[in-house]
Design an enzyme around this catalytic site. Structure first.
Site, mmCIF file in Angstrom:
data_model
loop_
_atom_site.group_PDB
_atom_site.id
_atom_site.type_symbol
_atom_site.label_atom_id
_atom_site.label_comp_id
_atom_site.label_asym_id
_atom_site.label_seq_id
_atom_site.Cartn_x
_atom_site.Cartn_y
_atom_site.Cartn_z
ATOM 1 N N ASP A 103 67.365 -5.296 2.492
ATOM 2 C CA ASP A 103 68.260 -6.439 2.636
ATOM 3 C C ASP A 103 68.482 -6.736 4.113
ATOM 4 O O ASP A 103 68.239 -5.888 4.974
ATOM 5 C CB ASP A 103 69.590 -6.181 1.930
ATOM 6 N N GLU A 169 72.437 -2.384 2.272
ATOM 7 C CA GLU A 169 72.977 -1.678 3.437
ATOM 8 C C GLU A 169 73.785 -2.604 4.331
ATOM 9 O O GLU A 169 74.867 -2.255 4.793
ATOM 10 C CB GLU A 169 71.831 -1.032 4.231
#
Length: 467
Positions: A103, A169
């Site tokens: 991500d 994250e």
């Protein structure tokens, strides 16, 4: 007659050969806007996970490759999709867990980008794009290193490998601890490599041995029951903006150093780092002075800092002659390694309550903690990593601290206390992670792939437990 080459030389050649495909695959990943924050399309994060899983399956090295998620504790929600792959160790070899995340941060003001954020673009030896460095390059460093090991020694090597590519994250890893608990048997390893940090510079590798923690919260300052006319009541009634400005100013002394009792600092030596280098890497212009005292790296690595990262207040375009009844700010406290983030938060909250001007009402919400990290550098895995970094970059590595935080490492320590954790990365100081024009230095990427491939080869040649 051909002279047989060593395994390490074969790995070197295979890592060199793996670079073009790795860059092409990285470009494909960068094109996917995998932003896990609320308000963005979660289907793009799913698409990114599927793309990573396809790359991992394409190595033909793993017994199992799956996309999985976990519950977010205290909610009815589930976290974003991660990729989990496992390969069992054989013949007494250790197991290594390779971590990265797929991500990315939001792009921010797109007008500040010199090229489209999700269209990978090469300029002056760097690959530009959101996630090009943080952390899709980490994902591809793992994949490319595994490809190189496979091509050099064959697919029947004995090293155990677990691969965990997280999908949230940047959004806070809210399901991380639960994911570790749910998949503990699959993820358990002797060595964990977290490819989500940086290097000393574009040429010199680094092993991150300390990380600051983080205590983040939203503070609401309220002084009025409702908004009032600033001409009719200004001068007698404290508005929330004035109270907020006065209150926030108490967090720092005149040098800009944190002035909150109860925040710890770590006493540790730091390498030489000049103000000129700071200005170059941080974008600090002439005429603006650095803040704080002591050595620069001690301020960044070993001392606390406090930053106001957001504010809800009337905008300039909507300004009116009004006394604001309340103002909200987001405060991020970076916590010195060794101090619990919860303890640091209590110190900051107590300071704010004690210094609230004019009897302003304070409310604390959205409190989030992430503890710091200190590496035990005496383990055999640290020695192996240093050797691989030196061989991969051709330069001796530097042990560094990082002023930023990777809070989930504390979760790794809790779940796998016996594992040796190595924090590495592909970023250099000019990568501008989280900022417009994020980029990856291509030579750094090449060296990172080689260093990790050499580390994998050395662990494959090692009996279990480091003997």
């Amino acid at each position: 007659m051909n002279t047989p080459i060593s395994r390490q030389d074969a790995v070197r050649q295979a890592a060199t050969d793996a670079l073009p495909a790795a860059l092409a695959d990285l470009g494909d990943l960068v094109r996917i806007p995998s932003i896990a924050f609320p308000g963005f399309d979660p289907a793009e994060v799913r698409r990114s996970a599927e793309a990573v899983a396809a790359l991992v399956r394409g190595t033909d090295l793993f017994d199992d490759v799956r996309i999985a998620d976990a519950a977010i504790p205290g909610t009815d929600e589930r976290g974003m999709p991660a990729v989990l792959a496992t390969r069992a160790a054989r013949n007494g070899r250790p197991t290594i867990l390779l971590y990265a995340h797929h991500d990315v941060q939001p792009v921010g003001d797109e007008s500040l980008w010199e090229s489209p954020p999700f269209e990978p673009t090469v300029r002056d030896g760097r690959l530009y794009g959101r996630g090009a460095a943080d952390d899709k390059a980490g994902v591809m460093a793992h994949v490319a290193a595994l490809r190189a090991l496979r091509d050099a020694v064959g697919d029947d090597f004995d090293l155990g490998v677990a691969l965990f590519i997280e999908g949230e994250e940047e959004a806070g890893s809210r399901s991380f601890a639960q994911f570790l608990h749910d998949h503990a048997d699959a993820l358990r390893a002797d060595v964990i490599v977290v490819a989500d940090s940086g290097n000393w510079d574009a040429r010199t590798p680094a092993l991150t041995v300390s990380l600051r923690g983080n205590a983040r919260f939203t503070l609401r300052v309220r002084t009025l029951a409702h908004a009032s006319h600033s001409g009719m009541f200004g001068g007698a009634v404290p508005d929330a903006m004035m109270a907020t400005v006065k209150l926030l100013a108490t967090l720092w002394d005149d040098t800009g150093a944190v002035a909150v009792a109860g925040l710890a600092q770590r006493d540790a030596e730091t390498p030489e780092y000049t103000e000129e280098t700071l200005r170059d890497e941080a974008g600090l212009p002439a005429g603006v002075s650095p803040i704080g005292g002591d050595s620069i790296l001690s301020r960044i690595w070993n001392k606390p800092s406090i930053t106001v990262t957001g504010i809800d207040a009337p905008s300039v375009v909507n300004a009116s002659n009004t006394l604001s009844p309340e103002i909200s700010v987001v405060i991020s406290t970076r916590v010195a390694p060794g101090q619990a983030a919860s303890e640091a938060y209590e110190a900051v909250a107590a300071h704010l309550r004690a210094h609230a001007p004019f009897g302003a009402d304070l409310e604390f919400t959205d409190v989030d903690f992430g503890d710091g990290f200190l590496v035990d550098t005496s383990g055999w895995a640290v020695a192996a990593a240093r050797e691989a970094l030196a061989a991969g970059y051709g330069v001796e590595p530097v042990d560094i601290g990082v002023g930023g935080s990777i809070p989930f490492i504390a979760d790794l320590v809790t779940e796998f206390p016996a594992a040796q954790i190595l924090v590495t990365g592909v970023e250099d100081p000019h990568a501008r992670a989280h900022s417009p024009n994020e980029s990856l230095h291509l030579d750094t990427f090449r060296h990172a792939i080689l260093a990790e491939a050499l580390l994998l080869e050395s662990l494959d040649a090692r009996s279990h437990g480091g003997a």
